[in-house]
Structures are given as C-alpha cells and as structure tokens.
Design a protein around this motif. Structure first.
Motif, mmCIF file in Angstrom:
data_model
loop_
_atom_site.group_PDB
_atom_site.id
_atom_site.type_symbol
_atom_site.label_atom_id
_atom_site.label_comp_id
_atom_site.label_asym_id
_atom_site.label_seq_id
_atom_site.Cartn_x
_atom_site.Cartn_y
_atom_site.Cartn_z
ATOM 1 N N SER A 107 2.424 4.703 4.111
ATOM 2 C CA SER A 107 1.690 3.475 4.402
ATOM 3 C C SER A 107 2.451 2.273 3.863
ATOM 4 O O SER A 107 2.876 2.273 2.699
ATOM 5 N N GLY A 108 2.578 1.249 4.677
ATOM 6 C CA GLY A 108 3.285 0.056 4.244
ATOM 7 C C GLY A 108 2.494 -0.787 3.265
ATOM 8 O O GLY A 108 3.076 -1.556 2.493
ATOM 9 N N ASN A 109 1.159 -0.657 3.262
ATOM 10 C CA ASN A 109 0.299 -1.415 2.356
ATOM 11 C C ASN A 109 -0.405 -0.494 1.368
ATOM 12 O O ASN A 109 -1.579 -0.701 1.048
ATOM 13 N N ASP A 110 0.308 0.505 0.891
ATOM 14 C CA ASP A 110 -0.265 1.428 -0.088
ATOM 15 C C ASP A 110 -0.572 0.666 -1.380
ATOM 16 O O ASP A 110 0.303 0.049 -1.983
ATOM 17 N N GLU A 111 -1.849 0.734 -1.831
ATOM 18 C CA GLU A 111 -2.273 -0.001 -3.013
ATOM 19 C C GLU A 111 -1.899 0.697 -4.307
ATOM 20 O O GLU A 111 -1.919 0.068 -5.375
ATOM 21 N N LEU A 112 -1.569 1.990 -4.226
ATOM 22 C CA LEU A 112 -1.353 2.764 -5.447
ATOM 23 C C LEU A 112 0.077 3.242 -5.625
ATOM 24 O O LEU A 112 0.547 3.369 -6.756
ATOM 25 N N LEU A 113 0.783 3.528 -4.534
ATOM 26 C CA LEU A 113 2.114 4.129 -4.619
ATOM 27 C C LEU A 113 3.102 3.363 -3.743
ATOM 28 O O LEU A 113 2.722 2.843 -2.686
ATOM 29 N N PRO A 114 4.384 3.308 -4.143
ATOM 30 C CA PRO A 114 5.420 2.697 -3.286
ATOM 31 C C PRO A 114 5.846 3.675 -2.192
ATOM 32 O O PRO A 114 6.978 4.170 -2.167
ATOM 33 N N SER A 115 4.930 3.942 -1.272
ATOM 34 C CA SER A 115 5.104 5.059 -0.340
ATOM 35 C C SER A 115 6.217 4.847 0.665
ATOM 36 O O SER A 115 6.903 5.804 1.049
ATOM 37 N N SER A 116 6.400 3.622 1.148
ATOM 38 C CA SER A 116 7.442 3.412 2.159
ATOM 39 C C SER A 116 8.832 3.666 1.582
ATOM 40 O O SER A 116 9.678 4.304 2.229
ATOM 41 N N GLN A 117 9.073 3.203 0.346
ATOM 42 C CA GLN A 117 10.370 3.468 -0.287
ATOM 43 C C GLN A 117 10.526 4.951 -0.618
ATOM 44 O O GLN A 117 11.615 5.514 -0.495
ATOM 45 N N GLU A 118 9.417 5.573 -0.994
ATOM 46 C CA GLU A 118 9.480 6.999 -1.332
ATOM 47 C C GLU A 118 9.788 7.836 -0.104
ATOM 48 O O GLU A 118 10.497 8.849 -0.189
ATOM 49 N N ALA A 119 9.279 7.442 1.041
ATOM 50 C CA ALA A 119 9.562 8.181 2.273
ATOM 51 C C ALA A 119 11.053 8.187 2.572
ATOM 52 O O ALA A 119 11.626 9.216 2.956
ATOM 53 N N GLU A 120 11.699 7.031 2.400
ATOM 54 C CA GLU A 120 13.138 6.955 2.624
ATOM 55 C C GLU A 120 13.892 7.842 1.633
ATOM 56 O O GLU A 120 14.870 8.499 1.990
ATOM 57 N N ARG A 121 13.443 7.848 0.394
ATOM 58 C CA ARG A 121 14.108 8.678 -0.618
ATOM 59 C C ARG A 121 13.979 10.160 -0.271
ATOM 60 O O ARG A 121 14.958 10.925 -0.355
ATOM 61 N N LEU A 122 12.784 10.578 0.117
ATOM 62 C CA LEU A 122 12.570 11.984 0.434
ATOM 63 C C LEU A 122 13.340 12.393 1.685
ATOM 64 O O LEU A 122 13.801 13.530 1.786
ATOM 65 N N ARG A 123 13.467 11.482 2.632
ATOM 66 C CA ARG A 123 14.224 11.820 3.838
ATOM 67 C C ARG A 123 15.670 12.141 3.491
ATOM 68 O O ARG A 123 16.284 13.026 4.103
ATOM 69 N N GLY A 124 16.230 11.454 2.514
ATOM 70 C CA GLY A 124 17.595 11.741 2.105
ATOM 71 C C GLY A 124 17.709 12.951 1.205
ATOM 72 O O GLY A 124 18.752 13.607 1.170
#
Length: 685
Positions: free
Chosen positions: A316-333
């Motif tokens: 989610s781009g507007n995640d209130e609790l976690l930096p999810s968009s950046q984490e998605a990129e990290r996990l993809r790599g």
C-alpha cells in the motif's frame, strides 16, 4: 473450548429476543475435512444471506458487485465482536468461511490466511465469496488472550502446510499473510523449501525496524488503557479504512438519500469499532504482538535467502504503519521468485478497503494455479462481471473518441453492421491485422463479448508474462488486465489446448513486427511464409475468421519508430533489456517477419477519427482435415486467409471515406441531439 469430535452439531447460542436482530454469524462444528494440525476445535462460520445474495450466485453483475461491496470494515467489526466474546485463551485454530451460493472449481488448492496484529482471522471478510470459488479457504484465528509465541505459530502453520501438501502433492498451498502473518508465511517457506508454496504477502511486517510501529512500541507502555487506541498510528490505521468506505456506496445506483444514510452509518460505526477494538486490541495484546513482530521481522530477514517459494508482495502506498512500498522493492530483489503490486492510494488494512479485490489481483499477476506449474489454459477462470466492467472502463476513453464500427459477413457473402456473421460455437480462430500498438484489442475483445457473449482468448507475446518486463514498465500491473481477460503466451501447446477446449482464439500472424511497424507501413501485413495456423486449425475442424481493422492513422502520428530510436544515444541499453534471447520468437523465419523485437514508439495525437472492423466470411475447415494435411493445400488456404484480411482492410479504407461521422466533431453533435447512448450512423455496407 475443549476439543471435540463427531458429526455436525451446532454450538449452543442464545436465541434472540422477539424482534431482535439475528446474530450476523453462527458457529458450527466442521462438517468437512479441516486442515490437519494440532488437535483443536475447528469451526466453520456462515454469513447470514443478505438481499442480493441469490442474484450474486447467478452472476448478475450489479447485484453481486453491490453485495460484495457492502461487506467491509463494518462487517469485520461486527463479526470480530462475536468472536471476541468467546474468550477462551487459546490455542490458535483454523476456521473456514461458508458464503451464500457459489461453487468451487475442481482441484482447487488450499489457501491459508494468516492474520495481522488483530489475530482475529476475519481480514478476508470482503473476499471470502470470491476466494471460495478458487480455493479451499481456511483462516487462522488467534484468540485475544492467547500468547503463543512466533515460533509456536510457525510450527502450527507448518504442520498444517505439510499435511495439506501430503494430501494433495500435485497442488500448491497458498499462504496469504498480512503484516506479522507475512512473517509467519516467509518463515514457513524458509523452513520448507521443497514444499510447493505460493506466498501472497500483504504489507509484510519484515520492515518493522524501519516503521512507526517500532516507535509506537517504545512508549505504548506509558499510555493508559483504553487511550492507547488514540495514538496517531492506531487511529490512522482505523479511520483510514472508514474514510475509504464512502466511495463504495456513493456512485451509480445510489440516490443522494441512500448515500447520506450510508455516510451516517459509517460515522456511527466508527465509534462501535473503537469500542470493540478495546476488546480485540487491548494494550497488553498490542504490546505482546509488537514484541512478536519485532522477533518475527528479525528471524525472517536473516533467512530470506532460503525462501524458494513463488511470492507476490502487495504493498500500500499510504500504509499508516509500515513502509510497505519500499519494503516491496527490497523483497523483490531479495527473493528469487518475487513479483510486486503497488496500490498507491490504499492504507495498511487494504484487504478491508472497498476498491481492492484480492482474487482479481492474484489472477492478474498470473499467480493462480492448481498444479505444480502454471497452465494458462486449464487454470484460467473467466472474468467476473466486475472484472469485465474493469476492462470496459480501461478502454472507455478510447472507445468514446473512436466509436468503433463493427461489420461482419453473413454466409451468403452479405456484409452487415453488427456481428451477426460470427459463428456462435467454437473452435474458431480469428486471424487479422494487428493495429499500431494494439489499439484495436480492447474495443474488439470487450465489444464482441458484450454483443455476442463470445469470449476471445488471445495468443500474446511472452514479453507480457515475463517477470523482468515488469521492471521496465511504469506500473508492474501494466499487463494484468490482459491476463484477466484471457491472454496466454503464444506457443503451439497453448494454441492446441485452446482449440481442444473449443475456444475462440485471437491470432496475429504479424505479431510484434506488425503492431510496432515503422513509418509508412500502415496496414501492411508482416506474415510468415509458412501456414503456421492452418493445419492446427484443421486438426480440430476450427472455423477461420479473417478480419481487418483501420483507424490508427486517424488518431495519431508516428513521430519516432524503431529506426529513429536506434539513433538515440544509449538506446541500445534499453533495447537489450527489452529483447533478451529468452523472449525472441520466430528465430527460424527470414527478413522482417523474424524481427519480433519489442520497443517503444513516440506518437503525437490527432483530432480523433473512427475505428472500423470488418470480419470476413468464415472459412470452414471441418471436413477438410485430410486435404489440409497436404502442404500445398494448406498453403493455398493460408494465402486465401491472408488475401481476405487484405480485402477487409482495403474495403474499410475505401468505405470510411463515405462516412459522414468519421471525425469526432460530427459524432459529438449527433450525440448532443440524439443522446449519449444513441448508435451513431456510418456508411452503408
């Protein structure tokens, strides 16, 4: 509640007083096989059928969509209240939701939902009906007072996964994890690399150490209960979902009075949700879950290298609790088989938000399969009414400005407006011209399905299915709608399977070379010399339908083609990335036909003209199987089809000159006088 055995028997529930509202859900002992894990009581629960549920079971677009949209945060809170009242302290157990109507596809895999911080297991409440058609769904419920450790939850889920894998070794096991549930899913995958798992990670908690939750955990002990729920993080977490609810109800089909009443209910429900969350998310419970999430994040991040499972990260781009968009990129790599989907406008509890559909997302990403390897033909599920409407909306502007005219040819050779000349039974192969950038695809596929009920399955370039392609697209979901509407990679095996299933298959012999043609090559066919499709079609007695389409030159100018791009500095780097060896087609062909490389084009819009489609007279191969085995006979039919396509194109180019409504301005004037839904005239066929 003690573990029990025996046949289906209801739990004792107090009867409602006369005139009182019936409970939203009832608990019953599992009547079917539950996942085999720790021997505990396992329950199935059933939503009370609401108005419109019977229509949903029969596939009515409007009522089914409305019924699903009305399930969300409110239903989650009400159901959670009933589950929270049954305080038993544990242990965790599985329950299976039973929705009104619908049936499961044969060979459906098991889907295990692993909840987030709340632990209730109702996070898929908006998606149960859809998912139940695709999977055997089981949800993990962790009682509020249960204090099972992260390691204990991993072992519990692991036993279930092993049991399900042993029961159906040819099927994958899906783990849908939300925040801390994602950590459990990753831990299970890391410990069991040989089990066929598909992980769907929703805003994964692996980013805990870079999140607001770590800050929250540091001072939450100082906040008195129940005021811990008013901390900015948890308040945004809750209210963010309710603020998205109005878009669910305020729209077509709802009056202002109904919309106002709904908004009033949403506001009042916010207070109810705060009250129930005092029971579900007690301060002690949250502190315990945050400590667990910290442990889980550290544990999983140290073992990501061991995860071999197919993984889809939903961020989610507007995640209130976690930096999810950046984490998605990290996990993809970091993960070997990982793809991502970013939802820029959604919050942390995306699964409860009105504009998100988990089943559609799984299908669009190409992550739905019922065996060890994805079969794009046998695993395919037709689009739902909502998905079909999504496809229509995707091309709404293009269809509005081009107002496509569709012509077909009757058996006696007469050309008529409409699609009366198309056969209604397959197998059939639609063979035609691939317009620049494939502009014709959306209007043609949705137009034929709307008018005739014929669902066309397209043979598409493998580029649209490759993981590396997503890294080059502005949006990783760029081709998801094509997969939802039935596109499959162009291979002989897929062509064979589609014809064997008596499908209508869309085939472009010119491929990418035709769709990405150069300047001055409008309406030129780039077909191979050999009859690629004729003998395959004749093997199944398929009807061949040649067609032509014109109009690309009426909507845009081609400013830069491939030859121009080659002169741009450093373009060769992008060219190499787009055209790896694994994505090349027709390596045995010669000349222009062999050149199936993918590349961008630079276009300039024109004052929009009109699209015209002409479907030629269907060519029967049934009864000609033996004759078409001869190479020369097959070649003659192939050249006949090609000639018919060229004739359709020439016919349209000539006749459009007689159309008084070829330009958008006369069409807009006609609609202003006769209404937006009026069919705009064209030339006489």
């Amino acid at each position: 509640m003690p573990a029990t055995t025996g046949a289906l028997a209801p739990v004792v529930v107090a009867a409602p007083a006369p005139g009182a509202r019936r409970p939203l859900l009832t608990f019953r002992r599992a009547a079917q096989r539950p996942p085999q894990a720790v021997p505990t009581t396992r329950w199935r629960w059933r939503w009370r059928c609401r108005a419109g549920a019977s229509a949903a079971a029969h596939g009515a677009p409007s009522s089914s969509a409305a019924a699903r949209r009305r399930r969300g945060v409110k239903e989650y809170v009400e159901a959670a209240r009933e589950m929270a009242r049954r305080k038993d302290g544990g242990p965790p157990r599985w329950f299976a939701p039973l929705e009104c109507g619908g049936g499961r596809v044969p060979g459906a895999p098991t889907l295990l939902y692993l909840p987030g911080i709340d632990g209730i297991g109702l996070g898929l409440v908006r998606h149960h009906e859809r998912l139940a058609e695709m999977f055997e769904v089981w949800c993990l419920h962790i009682p509020v007072e249960d204090r099972t450790s992260f390691e204990g939850l991993v072992e519990y889920v692991e036993r279930t996964v092993k049991s399900e894998s042993s029961r159906a070794p040819d099927r994958p096991v899906y783990l849908v994890g939300e925040s801390v549930g994602s950590c459990i899913a990753l831990a299970v995958a890391a410990r069991n690399p040989d089990i066929d798992l598909v992980l769907i990670l929703v805003n994964p908690g692996t980013s805990f150490h870079r999140s607001q939750l770590q800050t929250l955990s540091a001072f939450l002990d100082l906040v008195p209960e129940p005021f811990h729920l008013t901390t900015p993080q948890l308040l945004n977490f809750l209210t963010g979902n309710f603020m998205k609810m109005p878009s669910t109800f305020v729209g077509p089909g709802f009056s202002l009075q109904e919309a106002g009443q709904t908004l009033s209910e949403i506001t009042s429900n916010l207070l109810d949700s705060l009250m129930i969350l005092v029971d579900i998310l007690t301060k002690e419970s949250i502190v315990c879950k945050l400590k667990m999430l910290k442990t889980a994040s550290s544990f999983v991040n140290s073992r990501l290298h061991a995860v071999k499972a197919q993984t889809l990260v939903l961020a989610s781009g507007n995640d209130e609790l976690l930096p999810s968009s950046q984490e998605a990129e990290r996990l993809r790599g970091a993960l070997e088989k990982c793809r991502t989907r970013l939802f820029r406008d959604n919050g942390h509890k995306i699964l409860l938000e009105a504009d998100f559909d988990l089943a559609t997302t799984i299908k669009g990403a190409g992550y739905y399969r019922r065996t060890r390897k994805t079969d794009f033909v046998s695993d395919y599920l037709p689009p739902t009414p909502d998905e079909f409407q999504q496809a229509i909306n995707h091309d709404r502007i293009l269809k509005l400005v081009t107002d496509p005219v569709m012509l077909s040819t009757l058996p006696d050779g007469k050309i008529v407006r409409g699609l009366a000349g198309l056969p209604r039974e397959g197998p059939a192969v639609l063979v035609g011209y691939h317009m620049l950038m494939g502009f014709e695809l959306g209007p043609m596929v949705t137009g034929i399905l709307s008018s005739t009920g014929i669902h066309i399955r397209g043979l598409a370039h493998p580029f649209m299915f490759d993981k590396s392609t997503e890294l080059l697209m502005p949006d990783s979901a760029h081709f998801d709608l094509h997969r939802i509407m039935g596109a499959v990679p162009v291979t002989g095996a897929n062509f064979y399977k589609l014809l064997a299933d008596k499908e209508f298959v869309l085939l472009y012999p010119g491929g990418a070379r035709e769709a990405l043609h150069r300047k001055g090559e409008e309406y030129k066919l780039f077909w191979p010399e050999q009859p690629e499709f004729v003998r395959m079609a004749s093997r199944f007695g398929a009807t061949i339908i040649p067609f032509g389409v014109v109009g690309e030159d009426d909507i845009c100018h081609l400013l830069l083609d491939y030859n121009d791009l080659l002169k741009v500095p450093f373009y060769d780097m992008l060219d190499n990335a787009l055209n790896r060896d694994g994505l090349k087609l027709r390596t045995d062909s010669m000349g222009d036909v062999k050149d199936q490389r993918m590349h961008p084009l630079v276009l300039a819009p024109k004052l929009p003209g009109r699209f015209y489609f002409a479907f030629g007279k269907p060519i029967e191969t049934r009864g000609r199987e033996k004759g078409l085995r001869d190479k020369e006979e097959a070649q003659r039919l192939y050249l006949q089809v090609k000639s018919e396509v060229e004739s359709c194109i020439n016919y349209l180019k000539e006749k459009r000159e007689l159309d008084p409504y070829r330009s958008i301005l006369p069409r807009l004037l006609y609609q202003a006088v006769h209404g937006l839904d009026a069919e705009i005239p064209t030339f006489e066929p």
